[in-house]
Design a protein around this motif. Structure first.
Motif, mmCIF file in Angstrom:
data_model
loop_
_atom_site.group_PDB
_atom_site.id
_atom_site.type_symbol
_atom_site.label_atom_id
_atom_site.label_comp_id
_atom_site.label_asym_id
_atom_site.label_seq_id
_atom_site.Cartn_x
_atom_site.Cartn_y
_atom_site.Cartn_z
ATOM 1 N N ILE A 107 38.950 33.709 24.957
ATOM 2 C CA ILE A 107 39.186 34.643 25.831
ATOM 3 C C ILE A 107 40.753 35.097 25.450
ATOM 4 O O ILE A 107 41.572 34.178 25.159
ATOM 5 C CB ILE A 107 39.223 34.209 27.263
ATOM 6 N N GLY A 108 40.455 36.344 25.103
ATOM 7 C CA GLY A 108 42.232 36.910 24.606
ATOM 8 C C GLY A 108 42.179 36.998 23.091
ATOM 9 O O GLY A 108 41.283 37.042 22.391
ATOM 10 N N VAL A 129 41.939 39.837 31.178
ATOM 11 C CA VAL A 129 40.761 39.286 31.669
ATOM 12 C C VAL A 129 40.792 38.856 33.107
ATOM 13 O O VAL A 129 41.462 38.212 33.482
ATOM 14 C CB VAL A 129 40.445 38.057 30.766
ATOM 15 N N GLY A 130 39.572 39.473 33.626
ATOM 16 C CA GLY A 130 39.393 38.911 34.943
ATOM 17 C C GLY A 130 38.912 37.489 35.146
ATOM 18 O O GLY A 130 39.058 36.673 34.165
ATOM 19 N N ALA A 131 37.952 37.393 36.269
ATOM 20 C CA ALA A 131 37.599 35.926 36.749
ATOM 21 C C ALA A 131 36.429 35.884 35.683
ATOM 22 O O ALA A 131 35.703 36.750 35.109
ATOM 23 C CB ALA A 131 36.909 36.078 38.009
ATOM 24 N N VAL A 132 36.515 34.492 34.978
ATOM 25 C CA VAL A 132 35.261 33.854 34.043
ATOM 26 C C VAL A 132 34.792 32.750 34.464
ATOM 27 O O VAL A 132 35.466 32.116 34.904
ATOM 28 C CB VAL A 132 36.068 33.985 32.636
#
Length: 71
Positions: free
Chosen positions: A21-22, A5-8
């Motif tokens: 996330i994930g 995952v990139g920037a959140v």
């Protein structure tokens, strides 16, 4: 399978929300709600015509608890 995952950016998460996330095996809510609405309340679409004349929504619930929330 691992997730990359990139920037959140999260502005807010409500008290009863779940944010993940994930990879996840299971996610469980910690709150419940009961919604009462009259006939035709949740219809969606284009050109819907609802004619209900005398519509009643009964909210009496004799068992009081439908889905208990436990920690």
């Amino acid at each position: 399978m691992p997730a990359k995952v990139g920037a959140v950016k999260v502005n807010s998460v409500s008290a009863s929300a779940i944010f993940n996330i994930g990879d996840v095996y299971t996610m469980n809510p910690r709150s419940t709600a009961k919604t009462y609405a009259g006939g035709g309340s949740f219809n969606t679409g284009d050109g819907i015509r609802v004619n209900l004349r005398n519509s009643n929504t009964y909210v009496y619930d004799k068992d009081k608890v439908d889905q208990p929330v436990t920690e």
